[in-house]
Design an enzyme around this catalytic site. Structure first.
Site, PDB file in Angstrom:
ATOM      1  N   ARG A  64       0.855  -1.185   0.000  1.00 18.34           N
ATOM      2  CA  ARG A  64       0.000   0.000   0.000  1.00 18.34           C
ATOM      3  C   ARG A  64       0.890   1.233   0.000  1.00 18.34           C
ATOM      4  O   ARG A  64       2.088   1.147   0.165  1.00 18.34           O
ATOM      5  CB  ARG A  64      -0.995  -0.016   1.176  1.00 18.34           C
ATOM      6  CG  ARG A  64      -0.506  -0.601   2.421  1.00 18.34           C
ATOM      7  CD  ARG A  64      -0.032   0.261   3.569  1.00 18.34           C
ATOM      8  NE  ARG A  64      -0.194   1.660   3.487  1.00 18.34           N
ATOM      9  CZ  ARG A  64       0.821   2.515   3.600  1.00 18.34           C
ATOM     10  NH1 ARG A  64       2.081   2.085   3.757  1.00 18.34           N
ATOM     11  NH2 ARG A  64       0.626   3.812   3.560  1.00 18.34           N
ATOM     12  N   GLY A  65       0.205   2.394  -0.194  1.00 19.65           N
ATOM     13  CA  GLY A  65       0.982   3.628  -0.345  1.00 19.65           C
ATOM     14  C   GLY A  65       1.178   3.855  -1.838  1.00 19.65           C
ATOM     15  O   GLY A  65       1.557   2.922  -2.561  1.00 19.65           O
ATOM     16  N   ALA A  66       0.902   5.093  -2.283  1.00 21.38           N
ATOM     17  CA  ALA A  66       0.812   5.331  -3.731  1.00 21.38           C
ATOM     18  C   ALA A  66       2.037   4.880  -4.548  1.00 21.38           C
ATOM     19  O   ALA A  66       1.884   4.114  -5.512  1.00 21.38           O
ATOM     20  CB  ALA A  66       0.488   6.797  -3.971  1.00 21.38           C
ATOM     21  N   GLN A 122      -2.535   2.782   9.797  1.00 22.46           N
ATOM     22  CA  GLN A 122      -1.222   2.865   9.131  1.00 22.46           C
ATOM     23  C   GLN A 122      -0.247   3.725   9.931  1.00 22.46           C
ATOM     24  O   GLN A 122       0.962   3.487   9.901  1.00 22.46           O
ATOM     25  CB  GLN A 122      -1.371   3.454   7.710  1.00 22.46           C
ATOM     26  CG  GLN A 122      -2.024   2.531   6.707  1.00 22.46           C
ATOM     27  CD  GLN A 122      -3.532   2.725   6.637  1.00 22.46           C
ATOM     28  OE1 GLN A 122      -4.155   3.147   7.607  1.00 22.46           O
ATOM     29  NE2 GLN A 122      -4.120   2.401   5.503  1.00 22.46           N
ATOM     30  N   ASN A 137      -5.428  12.271  -0.041  1.00 22.60           N
ATOM     31  CA  ASN A 137      -4.577  11.435   0.825  1.00 22.60           C
ATOM     32  C   ASN A 137      -5.509  10.703   1.784  1.00 22.60           C
ATOM     33  O   ASN A 137      -6.740  10.853   1.751  1.00 22.60           O
ATOM     34  CB  ASN A 137      -3.553  12.303   1.562  1.00 22.60           C
ATOM     35  CG  ASN A 137      -2.492  11.468   2.257  1.00 22.60           C
ATOM     36  OD1 ASN A 137      -1.915  10.554   1.659  1.00 22.60           O
ATOM     37  ND2 ASN A 137      -2.225  11.728   3.522  1.00 22.60           N
ATOM     38  N   LYS A 138      -4.944   9.893   2.633  1.00 24.71           N
ATOM     39  CA  LYS A 138      -5.717   9.063   3.569  1.00 24.71           C
ATOM     40  C   LYS A 138      -6.809   9.866   4.281  1.00 24.71           C
ATOM     41  O   LYS A 138      -6.568  11.004   4.694  1.00 24.71           O
ATOM     42  CB  LYS A 138      -4.736   8.436   4.567  1.00 24.71           C
ATOM     43  CG  LYS A 138      -5.330   7.572   5.644  1.00 24.71           C
ATOM     44  CD  LYS A 138      -6.208   6.449   5.113  1.00 24.71           C
ATOM     45  CE  LYS A 138      -5.534   5.561   4.082  1.00 24.71           C
ATOM     46  NZ  LYS A 138      -6.483   4.681   3.372  1.00 24.71           N
ATOM     47  N   ASP A 160      -2.032  10.605  -2.610  1.00 23.53           N
ATOM     48  CA  ASP A 160      -2.365   9.493  -3.510  1.00 23.53           C
ATOM     49  C   ASP A 160      -2.673   9.967  -4.923  1.00 23.53           C
ATOM     50  O   ASP A 160      -2.527   9.216  -5.884  1.00 23.53           O
ATOM     51  CB  ASP A 160      -3.554   8.703  -2.962  1.00 23.53           C
ATOM     52  CG  ASP A 160      -3.097   7.896  -1.761  1.00 23.53           C
ATOM     53  OD1 ASP A 160      -3.049   8.461  -0.659  1.00 23.53           O
ATOM     54  OD2 ASP A 160      -2.731   6.723  -1.947  1.00 23.53           O
TER      55      ASP A 160
HETATM   56  O1  MRU Z   1      -4.745   3.093   1.938  1.00 19.35           O
HETATM   57  P1  MRU Z   1      -3.262   3.327   1.894  1.00 19.35           P
HETATM   58  O2  MRU Z   1      -2.546   2.812   3.088  1.00 19.35           O
HETATM   59  O3  MRU Z   1      -2.674   2.856   0.584  1.00 19.35           O
HETATM   60  O4  MRU Z   1      -3.135   4.917   1.908  1.00 19.35           O
HETATM   61  C1  MRU Z   1      -1.847   5.462   1.819  1.00 19.35           C
HETATM   62  C2  MRU Z   1      -1.791   6.921   1.979  1.00 19.35           C
HETATM   63  O5  MRU Z   1      -2.795   7.586   2.093  1.00 19.35           O
HETATM   64  C3  MRU Z   1      -0.428   7.553   1.895  1.00 19.35           C
HETATM   65  O6  MRU Z   1      -0.371   8.694   2.691  1.00 19.35           O
HETATM   66  C4  MRU Z   1      -0.143   7.947   0.432  1.00 19.35           C
HETATM   67  O7  MRU Z   1      -0.311   6.853  -0.408  1.00 19.35           O
HETATM   68  C5  MRU Z   1       1.206   8.507   0.260  1.00 19.35           C
HETATM   69  S1  MRU Z   1       2.438   7.278   0.255  1.00 19.35           S
HETATM   70  C6  MRU Z   1       3.945   7.967  -0.014  1.00 19.35           C
END
Ligand code: MRU
Length: 349
Positions: free
Chosen positions: A49-51, A199, A250-251, A240
């Site tokens: 996970r994470g963009a 997270q 973002n989250k 994201d």
């Molecule tokens: O649902 P997730 O855990 O994939 O969400 C991730 C986020 O919101 C991060 O802050 C975002 O992807 C930036 S990662 C460098």
């Protein structure tokens, strides 16, 4: 050295190795994805996970998909490739890095369409490895460009996890903190736990503690109070998907934090690679927001905390308007006062 989050192993018949992030911090376990379905599932269930890490999952996922295309016919190959990218694109909707990675692989394949299928496959393998390696240098550059925003004695608030785990190995928002620490800055980080999947609690505190950075965990609903106490001098988060005008998804919860920061006169920074920008959309209103299952809210981590049958709304992301963002830190430079014009000034370089 940070742990590699996700990597391709071997030649074109190889596999993807990734840290199963759903098990952290209790267990550091690498899992192997040998086929398309398993990488789709790993993305969907947030094992990866994470963009930017999702972007790497996309390009390596394409390699898993084309492994099983056993044709020498170019036209048939391209048809199958489209099925593979469509399938991977259905895993998660918000992080644009997924679609960026898939398009990059499609484009490279198409540019080499006059070559035999086995050569196109080899070229795609090289491209996926390039994406992995580029991510490492991009994240370090984001760290370089952003470290100056953390001053000695600062308290820094972050939300979710934009660390090494969310990228190949170094992070975006956390890269800024890692670099500031390398530069000798003394500062404290407050990490929002980030309901419902934690997270922040599970991943961000774990990464920062390993890096020797002073981190304090708070529940999401404590941020306003902590700001009022004067403990926060800047907010740094990841993203994201960022629209052409600088609105940033973002989250879930990030938008709220941006409002709190504004109210308390605290600068709010977004750190993200250029691959997180979606210049095809003019504003954040066009960003698709993923909705996830109600169980994540009612029985997170196996314990039921709400009555059976209760109605639940569980959007996984929200959009912070550009007007709440002090600057966006990218590998190409810092976009101050994000707007369509200021985004272009840096991205158009
Ligand atoms: O649902 P997730 O855990 O994939 O969400 C991730 C986020 O919101 C991060 O802050 C975002 O992807 C930036 S990662 C460098």
């Amino acid at each position: 050295m940070p742990l590699p989050t996700i990597e391709w192993e071997g030649n074109i018949e190889g596999r993807v190795r990734l840290i199963d992030q759903t098990l952290l911090p209790a267990e550091i376990k690498y899992i192997y994805c040998e086929d398309l379905k398993s990488i789709w599932r790993a993305i969907k269930t947030l094992m990866v996970r994470g963009a930017p890490a999702i972007g790497i999952a996309a390009v390596t996922g394409v390699l898993l998909g084309i492994k099983d295309i056993r044709t020498d016919d170019t036209e048939a190959f391209f048809k199958e490739l489209k099925n593979v990218t469509n399938y991977l694109g259905s895993s998660r909707p918000t992080a644009v890095n997924l679609f960026w990675g898939l398009s990059r692989m499609e484009r490279v394949a198409w540019e080499n369409r006059d070559k035999p299928v086995h050569t196109i496959k080899e070229i795609l393998l090289r491209e996926a490895i390039n994406v992995q390696n580029e991510d490492k240098s991009i994240c370090r550059q984001i760290g370089e460009n952003g470290a100056k925003f953390i001053k000695d004695g600062d308290g820094v608030l972050t939300h979710c996890n934009a660390g090494g785990l969310a990228t190949a190995d170094y992070g975006t928002a956390l890269a800024v903190m890692f670099k500031a620490k390398e530069n000798g800055k003394k500062f404290k980080v407050y990490a929002d736990e980030t309901r419902p999947l934690l997270q922040g609690a599970r991943l961000t505190t774990w990464e920062l503690m390993h890096a020797g950075i002073d981190v304090t965990l708070i529940c999401d609903n404590m941020a306003a109070h902590v700001m009022k106490l004067g403990k926060i001098q800047c907010v740094i988060v990841g993203a994201d998907r960022i629209a052409a005008n600088g609105d940033a998804a973002n989250k879930i919860g990030t938008y709220g934090v941006s409002i709190l920061a504004k109210e308390h006169g605290i600068p709010f920074y977004v750190a993200a690679p250029v691959s997180t920008f979606d210049l095809n959309i003019t504003s954040g209103d066009e960003i698709p927001i993923e909705e996830r299952s109600s169980e994540e809210v009612t029985c997170g981590f196996g314990k039921r905390t709400a009555p059976e049958g209760v109605k639940v709304f569980n959007p996984a992301f929200d959009v912070t308007p550009a007007k709440n963002i002090t600057a966006i830190i990218t590998e190409k430079g810092v976009i101050e006062k994000p707007s369509t014009e200021n985004v272009q000034k840096i991205l158009g370089k």
